[in-house]
Write a protein that holds these residues in place. Structure first.
Motif, short mmCIF file in Angstrom:
data_model
loop_
_atom_site.label_atom_id
_atom_site.label_comp_id
_atom_site.label_asym_id
_atom_site.label_seq_id
_atom_site.Cartn_x
_atom_site.Cartn_y
_atom_site.Cartn_z
N GLY A 197 5.56 -1.43 12.27
CA GLY A 197 6.90 -1.95 12.46
C GLY A 197 7.78 -1.99 11.24
O GLY A 197 7.56 -1.30 10.24
N GLU A 198 8.79 -2.85 11.32
CA GLU A 198 9.83 -2.94 10.31
C GLU A 198 9.90 -4.36 9.76
O GLU A 198 9.76 -5.33 10.50
CB GLU A 198 11.17 -2.54 10.93
N ALA A 199 10.12 -4.49 8.46
CA ALA A 199 10.19 -5.81 7.84
C ALA A 199 11.11 -5.77 6.63
O ALA A 199 11.19 -4.76 5.93
CB ALA A 199 8.81 -6.30 7.44
N PHE A 200 11.79 -6.89 6.41
CA PHE A 200 12.64 -7.05 5.22
C PHE A 200 11.94 -8.04 4.30
O PHE A 200 11.51 -9.11 4.73
CB PHE A 200 14.02 -7.58 5.61
N PHE A 201 11.81 -7.68 3.02
CA PHE A 201 11.08 -8.50 2.06
C PHE A 201 12.02 -9.02 0.97
O PHE A 201 12.75 -8.23 0.37
CB PHE A 201 9.97 -7.68 1.39
N ASP A 202 11.99 -10.32 0.75
CA ASP A 202 12.70 -10.93 -0.38
C ASP A 202 11.63 -11.55 -1.27
O ASP A 202 11.10 -12.63 -0.97
CB ASP A 202 13.68 -11.99 0.13
N ILE A 203 11.29 -10.86 -2.35
CA ILE A 203 10.11 -11.19 -3.14
C ILE A 203 10.45 -12.10 -4.32
O ILE A 203 11.37 -11.81 -5.09
CB ILE A 203 9.42 -9.91 -3.66
N ALA A 204 9.69 -13.18 -4.45
CA ALA A 204 9.85 -14.09 -5.58
C ALA A 204 9.39 -13.40 -6.86
O ALA A 204 8.32 -12.79 -6.90
CB ALA A 204 9.03 -15.36 -5.35
N HIS A 205 10.20 -13.48 -7.90
CA HIS A 205 9.88 -12.81 -9.15
C HIS A 205 8.76 -13.53 -9.88
O HIS A 205 8.86 -14.71 -10.20
CB HIS A 205 11.11 -12.74 -10.05
N GLN A 206 7.68 -12.81 -10.15
CA GLN A 206 6.57 -13.31 -10.96
C GLN A 206 6.05 -12.14 -11.78
O GLN A 206 5.30 -11.29 -11.28
CB GLN A 206 5.45 -13.89 -10.08
N GLU A 207 6.46 -12.08 -13.02
CA GLU A 207 6.20 -10.92 -13.87
C GLU A 207 4.71 -10.61 -14.02
O GLU A 207 4.31 -9.46 -14.09
CB GLU A 207 6.82 -11.14 -15.25
N LYS A 208 3.87 -11.65 -14.05
CA LYS A 208 2.45 -11.45 -14.27
C LYS A 208 1.67 -11.23 -12.97
O LYS A 208 0.45 -11.03 -13.01
CB LYS A 208 1.87 -12.64 -15.03
N ARG A 209 2.36 -11.27 -11.84
CA ARG A 209 1.69 -11.04 -10.54
C ARG A 209 2.49 -10.03 -9.73
O ARG A 209 3.31 -10.40 -8.89
CB ARG A 209 1.54 -12.35 -9.76
N PRO A 210 2.26 -8.74 -9.95
CA PRO A 210 2.98 -7.72 -9.17
C PRO A 210 2.72 -7.91 -7.68
O PRO A 210 1.65 -8.35 -7.27
CB PRO A 210 2.37 -6.40 -9.68
N PHE A 211 3.71 -7.53 -6.90
CA PHE A 211 3.63 -7.67 -5.44
C PHE A 211 3.55 -6.27 -4.82
O PHE A 211 4.38 -5.41 -5.12
CB PHE A 211 4.87 -8.39 -4.92
N THR A 212 2.56 -6.04 -3.96
CA THR A 212 2.38 -4.72 -3.35
C THR A 212 2.32 -4.84 -1.84
O THR A 212 1.58 -5.66 -1.30
CB THR A 212 1.08 -4.04 -3.86
N VAL A 213 3.10 -4.00 -1.17
CA VAL A 213 3.06 -3.90 0.28
C VAL A 213 2.32 -2.61 0.64
O VAL A 213 2.75 -1.52 0.26
CB VAL A 213 4.47 -3.87 0.90
N HIS A 214 1.21 -2.72 1.36
CA HIS A 214 0.44 -1.56 1.80
C HIS A 214 0.85 -1.22 3.24
O HIS A 214 1.06 -2.13 4.05
CB HIS A 214 -1.06 -1.86 1.75
N THR A 215 0.96 0.06 3.55
CA THR A 215 1.33 0.48 4.90
C THR A 215 0.23 1.32 5.52
O THR A 215 -0.63 1.87 4.81
CB THR A 215 2.64 1.30 4.89
N SER A 216 0.26 1.44 6.83
CA SER A 216 -0.74 2.22 7.55
C SER A 216 -0.62 3.71 7.28
O SER A 216 -1.52 4.49 7.56
CB SER A 216 -0.62 1.96 9.06
N ALA A 217 0.52 4.13 6.70
CA ALA A 217 0.74 5.54 6.37
C ALA A 217 0.13 5.92 5.03
O ALA A 217 0.27 7.06 4.58
CB ALA A 217 2.24 5.86 6.37
N GLY A 218 -0.53 4.96 4.36
CA GLY A 218 -1.11 5.25 3.06
C GLY A 218 -0.11 5.19 1.93
O GLY A 218 -0.40 5.62 0.82
N VAL A 219 1.07 4.63 2.20
CA VAL A 219 2.12 4.49 1.19
C VAL A 219 2.18 3.04 0.74
O VAL A 219 2.17 2.13 1.56
CB VAL A 219 3.48 4.93 1.74
N ASP A 220 2.23 2.82 -0.58
CA ASP A 220 2.31 1.48 -1.14
C ASP A 220 3.65 1.28 -1.83
O ASP A 220 4.16 2.19 -2.49
CB ASP A 220 1.19 1.25 -2.16
N ILE A 221 4.20 0.06 -1.70
CA ILE A 221 5.46 -0.29 -2.36
C ILE A 221 5.16 -1.43 -3.32
O ILE A 221 4.71 -2.50 -2.90
CB ILE A 221 6.54 -0.71 -1.35
#
Length: 314
Positions: free
Chosen positions: A151-175
């Protein structure tokens, strides 16, 4: 069945001590080898290899019995065969054992349903219809990982320089992001995956490497069939609201820098302790927001020619 139990079963099979039912189980494992592409993690291969090497050394130290000469080459072949069987057997066992994710939450939306999810770090996810999201109750100390399964999702990510945030998808693509807002559209039935950045910056990658780095108002499409990605400039239609309730100016600046991908400098470090209470929207320009903030504290600011660097001063 635990990993140790699986190894014991394989050893019994090799020693011809397995029951008919146990033999059948091992042979079923072996039969799946022709149907699955199985890989074992490097650390598991290394651990098994060390065990086999220890057994080999022990056997080499044993004295020959009844005058028979120990044939090293034959033993090495046997040891290698055992290693292969154990490696493949454990691989199959791992493949057929459901992965248990502790403290993992899964949210699924209906065909017309939308959900707002607040993560443990304060990040917000707006989940669209017919979507599936998996995330932990609490993130690790040095990283943040979630999975958009559908599906579809909108992400508003809290800034934390020492903890990168990664979104994994079923297509094998990571953000991967540090602090920003973006939209991901990844339906398994569609041949394309889409990523649109509203504020900040994100890196998009797959198993082969980096697909591109997106900044504000850039849009990436990824073709699942040929693995190609294309980036183009768009005018994002989504906006985010962000508020400061008594935050110091250093915190405000950090947020603005990631939202707009800009640099803000203070000519006096003591200004960073000034408290700010105000609400803004990403549809406002950086200049408009800085003008309001400076007015609150009787400060001034100027901008570079490309409007990417700002200086705040008295």
């Amino acid at each position: 069945m635990t990993e140790e139990q699986a190894k014991e079963l394989l050893q019994k099979y090799l020693n011809k001590q397995a029951s008919p039912q146990e033999q059948k189980k091992v042979e079923e494992w072996y039969a799946t080898l022709n149907q699955e592409n199985i890989e074992l993690a490097a650390d598991r291969k290394a651990a098994i290899g060390e065990q086999m090497f220890a057994h080999l050394q022990a056997a080499m130290r044993q004295k020959p019995k009844h005058g028979k000469v120990f044939k090293l080459q034959s033993f090495i072949r046997i040891a290698a065969a055992i290693l292969i069987i154990i490696t493949l057997g454990i691989s199959i066992w791992k493949l057929n054992t459901p992965l248990k994710l502790e403290n993992q939450i899964t949210v699924v939306t209906g065909g017309t349903e939308r959900k707002r999810i607040t993560l443990s770090d304060g990040s917000v996810v707006l989940l669209g219809p017919s979507a599936k999201l998996c995330y932990p109750k609490a993130f690790a100390s040095n990283s943040r990982h979630i999975a958009l399964k559908e599906g579809e999702a909108f992400f508003d990510i809290a800034h934390q320089e020492k903890r990168p945030f990664t979104v994994h998808t079923s297509a094998g693509v990571d953000i991967k992001v540090l602090g920003t807002s973006f939209k991901v559209k990844s339906y398994q039935a569609n041949k394309q995956l889409e990523v649109a950045v509203v504020t900040g910056k994100v890196g998009v990658s797959n198993q082969k490497g980096n697909l591109g780095t997106l900044v504000k108002d850039e849009f990436l499409t990824y073709d699942k069939n040929d693995g190609r990605a294309a980036i183009r400039k768009i005018k994002a239609s989504a906006f985010i609201e962000f508020a400061f309730d008594g935050a110091n100016l250093d915190q405000v600046i950090t947020k603005l820098q990631y939202v707009y991908s800009i640099k803000i400098l203070l000519n006096d470090i003591t200004l960073g302790k000034l408290k700010t209470t105000a609400s803004f929207s990403s549809k406002q320009s950086p200049e408009e927001i800085l003008d309001i903030i400076c007015s609150l504290h009787h400060l001034r600011f100027n901008a570079s020619k490309n409007h990417k660097t700002f200086n705040i001063y008295r």
